[in-house]
Design an enzyme around this catalytic site. Structure first.
Site, PDB file in Angstrom:
ATOM      1  N   TYR A  89       0.625  -1.419  -0.121  1.00  0.00           N
ATOM      2  CA  TYR A  89       0.037  -0.086  -0.067  1.00  0.00           C
ATOM      3  C   TYR A  89       0.814   1.130   0.033  1.00  0.00           C
ATOM      4  O   TYR A  89       1.773   1.355   0.823  1.00  0.00           O
ATOM      5  CB  TYR A  89      -0.846   0.123   1.380  1.00  0.00           C
ATOM      6  CG  TYR A  89      -1.577   1.475   1.295  1.00  0.00           C
ATOM      7  CD1 TYR A  89      -2.701   1.858   0.698  1.00  0.00           C
ATOM      8  CD2 TYR A  89      -1.296   2.368   2.425  1.00  0.00           C
ATOM      9  CE1 TYR A  89      -3.349   2.967   0.675  1.00  0.00           C
ATOM     10  CE2 TYR A  89      -1.778   3.610   2.453  1.00  0.00           C
ATOM     11  CZ  TYR A  89      -2.724   3.704   1.414  1.00  0.00           C
ATOM     12  OH  TYR A  89      -3.543   5.024   1.702  1.00  0.00           O
ATOM     13  N   HIS A 119      -4.714  16.129  -3.695  1.00  0.00           N
ATOM     14  CA  HIS A 119      -4.708  16.370  -2.227  1.00  0.00           C
ATOM     15  C   HIS A 119      -4.669  17.867  -1.954  1.00  0.00           C
ATOM     16  O   HIS A 119      -4.977  18.254  -0.958  1.00  0.00           O
ATOM     17  CB  HIS A 119      -3.964  15.475  -1.404  1.00  0.00           C
ATOM     18  CG  HIS A 119      -4.600  14.217  -1.411  1.00  0.00           C
ATOM     19  ND1 HIS A 119      -4.811  13.567  -2.396  1.00  0.00           N
ATOM     20  CD2 HIS A 119      -4.558  13.401  -0.389  1.00  0.00           C
ATOM     21  CE1 HIS A 119      -5.027  12.030  -2.241  1.00  0.00           C
ATOM     22  NE2 HIS A 119      -5.035  12.291  -0.896  1.00  0.00           N
ATOM     23  N   ASN A 253       1.503  12.641   4.782  1.00  0.00           N
ATOM     24  CA  ASN A 253       0.806  11.791   5.706  1.00  0.00           C
ATOM     25  C   ASN A 253       1.276  12.318   6.954  1.00  0.00           C
ATOM     26  O   ASN A 253       2.419  12.164   7.468  1.00  0.00           O
ATOM     27  CB  ASN A 253       1.109  10.541   5.510  1.00  0.00           C
ATOM     28  CG  ASN A 253       0.069   9.566   5.506  1.00  0.00           C
ATOM     29  OD1 ASN A 253       0.054   8.276   5.367  1.00  0.00           O
ATOM     30  ND2 ASN A 253      -1.327  10.160   5.491  1.00  0.00           N
ATOM     31  N   TYR A 345     -13.450  36.143  44.773  1.00  0.00           N
ATOM     32  CA  TYR A 345     -12.789  34.734  44.054  1.00  0.00           C
ATOM     33  C   TYR A 345     -11.641  35.280  43.131  1.00  0.00           C
ATOM     34  O   TYR A 345     -10.749  34.474  43.009  1.00  0.00           O
ATOM     35  CB  TYR A 345     -13.997  33.956  43.684  1.00  0.00           C
ATOM     36  CG  TYR A 345     -14.782  33.337  44.503  1.00  0.00           C
ATOM     37  CD1 TYR A 345     -14.558  33.821  46.047  1.00  0.00           C
ATOM     38  CD2 TYR A 345     -15.907  32.550  44.296  1.00  0.00           C
ATOM     39  CE1 TYR A 345     -15.339  32.919  46.875  1.00  0.00           C
ATOM     40  CE2 TYR A 345     -16.451  31.733  45.217  1.00  0.00           C
ATOM     41  CZ  TYR A 345     -16.343  32.085  46.485  1.00  0.00           C
ATOM     42  OH  TYR A 345     -17.145  31.449  47.650  1.00  0.00           O
ATOM     43  N   ARG A 348      -8.901  36.103  45.445  1.00  0.00           N
ATOM     44  CA  ARG A 348      -8.639  35.254  46.486  1.00  0.00           C
ATOM     45  C   ARG A 348      -8.291  33.809  45.731  1.00  0.00           C
ATOM     46  O   ARG A 348      -7.468  32.988  46.424  1.00  0.00           O
ATOM     47  CB  ARG A 348      -9.648  35.189  47.540  1.00  0.00           C
ATOM     48  CG  ARG A 348      -9.309  34.216  48.757  1.00  0.00           C
ATOM     49  CD  ARG A 348     -10.320  34.052  49.754  1.00  0.00           C
ATOM     50  NE  ARG A 348     -11.606  34.656  49.410  1.00  0.00           N
ATOM     51  CZ  ARG A 348     -12.815  34.043  49.713  1.00  0.00           C
ATOM     52  NH1 ARG A 348     -12.980  33.090  50.240  1.00  0.00           N
ATOM     53  NH2 ARG A 348     -14.034  34.777  49.428  1.00  0.00           N
ATOM     54  N   PHE A 398      -1.166   8.387  11.744  1.00  0.00           N
ATOM     55  CA  PHE A 398      -1.549   9.662  11.048  1.00  0.00           C
ATOM     56  C   PHE A 398      -2.619  10.354  11.528  1.00  0.00           C
ATOM     57  O   PHE A 398      -2.812  11.690  11.571  1.00  0.00           O
ATOM     58  CB  PHE A 398      -1.870   9.567   9.593  1.00  0.00           C
ATOM     59  CG  PHE A 398      -2.976   8.450   9.252  1.00  0.00           C
ATOM     60  CD1 PHE A 398      -4.177   8.513   9.789  1.00  0.00           C
ATOM     61  CD2 PHE A 398      -2.378   7.301   8.916  1.00  0.00           C
ATOM     62  CE1 PHE A 398      -4.972   7.707   9.470  1.00  0.00           C
ATOM     63  CE2 PHE A 398      -3.173   6.134   8.715  1.00  0.00           C
ATOM     64  CZ  PHE A 398      -4.596   6.114   8.894  1.00  0.00           C
ATOM     65  N   GLU A 484     -12.160   6.308   5.949  1.00  0.00           N
ATOM     66  CA  GLU A 484     -11.761   6.990   6.978  1.00  0.00           C
ATOM     67  C   GLU A 484     -13.052   7.429   7.671  1.00  0.00           C
ATOM     68  O   GLU A 484     -13.624   8.553   7.938  1.00  0.00           O
ATOM     69  CB  GLU A 484     -10.737   8.217   6.623  1.00  0.00           C
ATOM     70  CG  GLU A 484      -9.704   7.963   5.621  1.00  0.00           C
ATOM     71  CD  GLU A 484      -9.184   9.285   4.799  1.00  0.00           C
ATOM     72  OE1 GLU A 484      -9.716  10.422   5.003  1.00  0.00           O
ATOM     73  OE2 GLU A 484      -8.153   8.919   4.136  1.00  0.00           O
TER      74      GLU A 484
END
Length: 534
Positions: A89, A119, A253, A345, A348, A398, A484
C-alpha cells in the site's frame, strides 16, 4: 539535537551560508558545519521552543550523520519492494478506497505527482510564512526518523528550501485531521514541485502578475508576497522535486499542521499564564486586596503543582516584609486595619484557577513534545526488521486525535484566564467594588470615559471565547467513502486555540493597563519594587 545560538539574533535568513548544494545529499551535518548557527534535526530531540525559533526567528537546520544513514536504509526497503514486484500500500497501489488498485511500475512517479495534485484542495487564506516554516521544519523532522521511505535527494531539497526561505503558500482550511493533514501538507509539497505559489521576499512590496502586467499582486504579509513557485525556486537555483515511489505519500501523511500550530499556542500559552499571574498581583494591589490567601500552608494542603506555582508567583510579588525592604508595600500598609476579611474569588482564588491552567499546559507540552518527534506516516518502513512481512506496515499513526484533544483542552484553559481577567477589569472600573474613581478616571469624569470601553472590549472577547472553546475534536464526519470513518477535526482545534490565545492576550493587556492606572490613582503610596518595576 545540537543547537547553537545565533551570534546575532537579528541575522537575516537571506544571508546564510548554510545553503545545501542543488539536488545534492551534501546536507549540513555536525561534521561539515561544526560551528554553524544551526538546529540539527534527528527525528527524536526537537522541542517546541526550537520549532518556534526555526519558524519565527528564521533559524537554519541541518541533520545528523545518523539521520542520513536511517533515511538511506529506509529508502533501500522501498527500492527492494519495487525490484521484487511485491504489492505494498502506498508504494504501488492507489490510496484510500483505491488501495486495492495495483499500479504499474512505469506509472509510480505519476502516482505520486497525481497524489499531490488531487490532495492540494485546501481553501481559505494562507498560513503565515513563519507558521509555514514551522510546518515544513516539523515535516522534515518526521522524515528524519527514517520510517517514511523518502530519498535523501528529496530530503536535501526540503532542507535547502527551508534554509533559503522558499516556502510554499498553504491555505489554512481543509484538513479533518486524519489521515493526517493531507490538504495542507499537499500544498506544502506542491510548491516544491514548482507548482502553486511560494512566499517571496519583496523589496518593492509588490509583484507584477505574468498574465496582467499592469496589476500588482496584493502583498499579504510584510515584505513577502505570493509568487509562482516555479519562479521562486528558479531565483534560488533550486530544482523542483522529482518524486520517486512512495515519496508523495511520505510528504503528506501526518499531523504536522495541527502540531506545529499547537506548539506556537503552547509557547504563547505558557508565557501568557505566567504574565496573568503577575498582572493579577498588580490588580490585587490596586484593589487593596490581601496576599494572605497565597500563604504556603493553604496550598500545601491542596498540593496541585500549578496551584502552588501560581501562588508562589503572586506571593513573591506582593507585600512580604520578611523578605526585605524591596518587598514592603505602602499600599498594603495603608489598609492593614480596614476590616475586610476576604477578597472576591477572582483575587482570592487566583492560584486555584490559574493553577489548573499551568497544569493543563504541562499536560499539553508532554503530548506535543512526543508528537513532534513521532513518525506519523502510513505505511511505515522499519529497515531493521528482518522479517520482510513487517518491514513495511500499514497503521494509523497519522490520526490527529492526540494533538486535537490537547489543543481543545488548551483553548478551554487559556479562556479561563480571560474569564478571570475580565472580572478583575470590572472590579477595577466599578467604583462600588474598587473604591477607585469610576472607570479609573479621576480628572473630569464624564468629559472623559476612562476605561469604560476597554472593559467592553474585554467582555466581547470573553464572549467570543465561549464559542471558540467548543471542542472541535468531539466531532467526526466519515470521509473517503467510509474508509476514514473517524477523524479528529484537529485542524480547527489548532486554529481556534490560537484565536483564543490572541483574545486572552488582549484581555490581560487591558487588565494590565487598568491595574497600572489603579496604582497611579493611589499615589503617593508605593507598592513593592517588583510591581513598581512593571
Amino acid at each position: 539535537l545540537t543547537y547553537w545560538i545565533l551570534s546575532n539574533p537579528t541575522m537575516s535568513s537571506f544571508s546564510s551560508s548554510l545553503s545545501v548544494p542543488e539536488r545534492s545529499s551534501q546536507i549540513p551535518t555536525h561534521s561539515s558545519l561544526p560551528s554553524a548557527p544551526t538546529v540539527f534535526l534527528d527525528g527524536d530531540s526537537l522541542t517546541p521552543e526550537l520549532l518556534y525559533d526555526i519558524g519565527f526567528n528564521f533559524l537554519k537546520i541541518g541533520i545528523t550523520e545518523q539521520t542520513i544513514q536511517r533515511v538511506q536504509e529506509g529508502r533501500k526497503i522501498i527500492d527492494e519492494v519495487i525490484a521484487e514486484g511485491r504489492t505494498v500500500y502506498g508504494v504501488n497501489t492507489g490510496f484510500g478506497l483505491f488501495s486495492k488498485v495495483v499500479i504499474d511500475n512505469q506509472k509510480l512517479k505519476d502516482l505520486q505527482i497525481n497524489l499531490i495534485h488531487s490532495h492540494a484542495a485546501g481553501v481559505g487564506p494562507y498560513l503565515s510564512l513563519q507558521r509555514t516554516r514551522m510546518l515544513l521544519a516539523l515535516r522534515i523532522n518526521v522524515l528524519c526518523k527514517g520510517h517514511s521511505g523518502i530519498t535523501l535527494n528529496t530530503l536535501s531539497t526540503l532542507i535547502l528550501a527551508l534554509n533559503e526561505n522558499c516556502i510554499s503558500c498553504v491555505p489554512i482550511k481543509g484538513t479533518v485531521g486524519a489521515s493526517g493533514d493531507l490538504a495542507q501538507l499537499a500544498h506544502l509539497a506542491l510548491g516544491l514541485l514548482g507548482e502553486g505559489e511560494m512566499w517571496h521576499h519583496d523589496d518593492n512590496h509588490s509583484h507584477i502578475q505574468d498574465d496582467s502586467p499592469s496589476q500588482p499582486m496584493h502583498v499579504t504579509t510584510t515584505e513577502f508576497a505570493p509568487m509562482p513557485a516555479k519562479k521562486v525556486l528558479s531565483m534560488h537555483k533550486i530544482e523542483p522535486l522529482s518524486l520517486q515511489a512512495k515519496e508523495g505519500l511520505a510528504l503528506i501523511n501526518g499531523t504536522q499542521f495541527i502540531t506545529s500550530l499547537g506548539c506556537e499556542a503552547l509557547i504563547r500559552g505558557e508565557r501568557l499564564a505566567r504574565q496573568t499571574d503577575v498582572v493579577a498581583a498588580l490588580s490585587l494591589e490596586a484593589l487593596k486586596g490581601t496576599p494572605a490567601a497565597y500563604y504556603p500552608l493553604i496550598h500545601m494542603a491542596r498540593p496541585h503543582d500549578g496551584q502552588i506555582y501560581s501562588a508562589n508567583i503572586l506571593r513573591n510579588l506582593l507585600h512580604n516584609p520578611s523578605k526585605g525592604a524591596e518587598f514592603m508595600s505602602e499600599i498594603a500598609d495603608s489598609h492593614r486595619n480596614c476590616g475586610k476579611v476576604q477578597d472576591a474569588y477572582t483575587l482570592r482564588c487566583a492560584p486555584q484557577v490559574h493553577g489548573i491552567v499551568h497544569d493543563t499546559l504541562r499536560f499539553c507540552r508532554k503530548i506535543l513534545a512526543t508528537e513532534i518527534n513521532s513518525a506519523t506516516d502510513n505505511p511505515m518502513v522499519f529497515a531493521q526488521e528482518s522479517n520482510k512481512q513487517y518491514q513495511i506496515i500499514s497503521g494509523g499513526n497519522f490520526h490527529g486525535e492526540y494533538p486535537a484533544k490537547v489543543l481543545d483542552y488548551l483553548a478551554i484553559a487559556i479562556a479561563e484566564l480571560g474569564n478571570m481577567s475580565e472580572r478583575r477589569i470590572e472590579r477595577l472600573n466599578n467604583p462600588d467594588l474598587s473604591e477607585l474613581p469610576a472607570f479609573l478616571m479621576k480628572n473630569e469624569p464624564g468629559l472623559n470615559s476612562g476605561f469604560m470601553i476597554p472593559h467592553c472590549t474585554a467582555a466581547a472577547l470573553v464572549s467570543e471565547n465561549k464559542v471558540l472553546c467548543h471542542p472541535s475534536s468531539v466531532d467526526s464526519l466519515s470521509t473517503s467513502a467510509a474508509k476514514e470513518d473517524h477523524v479528529s477535526m484537529g485542524g480547527f482545534s489548532a486554529r481556534k486555540s490560537l484565536m483564543v490565545m490572541e483574545n486572552v492576550e488582549t484581555i490581560v493587556a487591558i487588565e494590565l493597563m487598568c491595574a497600572a492606572q489603579g496604582i497611579d490613582l493611589l499615589r503617593p503610596l508605593r507598592s513593592t519594587l517588583p510591581l513598581e518595576s512593571l
